[in-house]
Design an enzyme around this catalytic site. Structure first.
Site, short mmCIF file in Angstrom:
data_model
loop_
_atom_site.label_atom_id
_atom_site.label_comp_id
_atom_site.label_asym_id
_atom_site.label_seq_id
_atom_site.Cartn_x
_atom_site.Cartn_y
_atom_site.Cartn_z
CB ALA A 155 33.34 44.98 39.09
CG ASP A 156 38.22 47.74 38.50
OD1 ASP A 156 37.78 48.41 39.44
OD2 ASP A 156 39.23 47.02 38.59
#
Lengths: 389, 389
Positions: A158-159
């Site tokens: 996600a990052d």
């Protein structure tokens, strides 16, 4: 103005391709990114993580919560193309630095806003980290073995996903201005959880159309067989993708099992998938009798996609990775030679380059505040006293 | 000219932002993307996967391996900004369609080449799929529980990562031409395995500096505690990130355990991590006594990042996801209403839009070949007979 991963990663890529990236650190503190995953005794300002994505950047100290600091930020914005921030939604506004104020300072500004859940919606005020976003987004639920609890992908999907989308957003906005000739910037609202949604692939269509809730399948891929991780004679794990008709034919040759190729139970991918509980152990028995090297040769010569599960040491010492120069080495004044990921994407005419080691806290205060903004040494002293820089 | 996931995904995003995307299908066959993850009985040309990323695109049939087809491709290239291909490296060259030929047809062309291992290097000729690339790149080795075999992240990180890097590459190349005013295109060499390398974060630095090989830690994150998945009273899994000092203080309040906050064994993240085998069960015992709803309220009110592990149904029916309109619905002529991922990244001034349902095989032959390239109906008939379209 973005700490942690998504922002530093996105700006490092933009920096590789020529952007002058100025990292804003809060004076008198040490940012999370600088100490993430453990302080290095040699230098409390430089963690391994910080070194990984700070190359080529400049650092200034600035506290935008002071009135002097807010004014400095607006002066910087007036001379910048892009501002990246990753505060909780509403934070910039509370500091009098919402889009209205920023746009007034520079109508051509591109503002990339990174947050856990986005700038709007009932959950927007919630704190969000990568693994929380992955849980929310459904990615964790489909990772792991079916008979065991779910497990988070071991990397920050996600990052990094948010960073990559953010890069695309910045480039789209900059391109639009070049394309139209109109110096009008815009705001990019990038959340961590939305960054990974498209990775769920056709799951939404399946759910809407058949009410099917995609579950986790360990190392297998739903509807595809044989494929997954297979143990080798030397105790390692080999990812083999033998489900397509061509790959399957190759696999039967590698296994010296022509009988399997004509076996009605395995004659198409659909049939192989239906009978995968029978088929997978046959492949697994075969791999357990061969070493990685033997399997690699056999599978390669028969055109079957396969690769052993590599750890970081295998990867960094692999001939292909060395040939591709996937890691470049930066001479760090404290740490010595440190690996950095080489520039990506690989463009042949404007390939970009990896800059020098990450900056010390406030290393470029003088350059930015005096040379760029035209402040005097006395001005800086006043700002220092006020805690603004 | 890219089948499977990375190419169709990348071009769908470019299409959302205004690119006219023409999908090239081989005449007389059904591409992998069109049937990926199972044929739908209603229509052999449209799988759920195809529907997911084909919206807004046009489809032509074209066999570039015929001399007529090769010539048509070069004519199309002359009128295009970008060509995306995902063949095995060297394939375009073998067809007389290498960069030299393409650049001659259009010096401003941007050629995005997607492959498993990149265009160069000793492994470049190997077949590669997402999960093979993940195994090679080290992502699989760090996913799963420490006492169990590694497990592949349940989503196509390498495929989608390559798509996202590819988008960035295309935009960088297009921006460069607008920026310099020089109509010179370039080649982007994007591999699946390299797409995920930066997700390994500081692992290369740790390996180089300390000889440390990062391993898999299940749902925990190395050096950070308490955090991970915790079982709830209603048998679900909650991702809780309580490792930072502020989050940890909040967690002790949510747990009504002020004693833990002043406990010397848990007084810093470093101490909490050292004593995580003691600490994690304390948190787990607490969560097992509460429902998801109770935990969510308690953790939210104390500012602790947390989210329950959602499956696709939880996700698609979540109020925040509905409020953000993360899914939009496309009216498909065969399937009816189908969900698509909404446009990402979210730009406020040029937000893009999701086009209509994916095209049938060759649906736009007439539009592209006659209206764009100026061929006659008779020309098309000749091309059809030759098997070129």
């Amino acid at each position: 103005m973005a700490d942690w991963i998504a922002g530093p990663f996105a700006t490092s890529v933009l920096g590789d391709f020529g952007a002058e990236v100025v990292r804003i650190d809060l004076p008198g503190t040490v940012a999370n990114t600088r100490v993430l995953h453990g302080l290095e005794p040699a230098d409390p300002e430089r963690s391994p993580f910080f070194a990984t994505f700070a190359h080529g950047k400049k650092s200034i100290t600035l506290d935008v919560r002071t009135s002097e600091g807010r004014s400095l930020l607006l002066q910087l914005v007036a001379k910048s193309h892009v501002l990246v921030e990753a505060f909780r939604p509403g934070t910039l506004e509370a500091w009098g630095l919402g889009w209205d104020e920023l746009e007034k300072a520079n109508p051509a500004l591109v503002l990339l806003r990174i947050s856990g859940y986005g700038q709007t919606g009932p959950w927007s005020q919630r704190p969000g980290f990568d693994r929380v976003a992955q849980a929310f987004a459904g990615v964790t639920s489909v990772t792991g073995y079916p008979d065991q609890p779910p497990v988070r992908p071991g990397v920050g999907v996600a990052d990094y996903g948010a960073g990559l989308w953010g890069i695309a957003g910045v480039l789209l906005a900059l391109f639009d201005m070049k394309n139209t000739g109109e110096p009008r910037g815009q705001v990019i609202d990038q959340s961590l959880y939305e960054a990974v949604l498209p990775m769920l692939c056709e799951a939404p269509v399946r759910f809407k159309r058949h009410g099917e809730v995609v579950e986790r399948y360990g190392n297998q891929v739903r509807g595809v067989a044989p494929g997954g991780l297979f143990e080798t004679a030397d105790g390692r794990w080999m990812q083999i993708s033998g489900s397509g008709d061509v790959a399957w034919a190759g696999l039967t040759r590698a296994m010296e099992r022509p009988d399997l190729l004509v076996d009605e139970r395995f004659i198409t991918n659909v049939r192989r998938d239906e009978n995968s509980e029978l088929l997978m152990p046959i492949v697994a028995d075969w791999t357990r009798g061969k070493t990685v090297e033997e399997l690699d040769q056999l599978l390669l010569s028969e055109g079957v996609p396969a690769a052993v599960v590599q750890n970081i040491e295998d990867l960094m010492t692999h001939p292909h990775v060395i040939d591709r120069e996937d890691f470049v080495y930066i001479e760090d004044p404290i740490f010595g030679s440190l690996p950095a990921y080489n520039v990506q994407p690989r463009l042949n005419r404007t390939p970009g380059h990896i800059g020098g080691p990450g900056p010390r806290l406030g290393e470029h205060n003088r350059e930015i505040y005096q040379e760029l903004l035209g402040l005097s040494e006395a001005d800086l002293e006043v700002l220092r006293t006020a805690g603004a820089i």
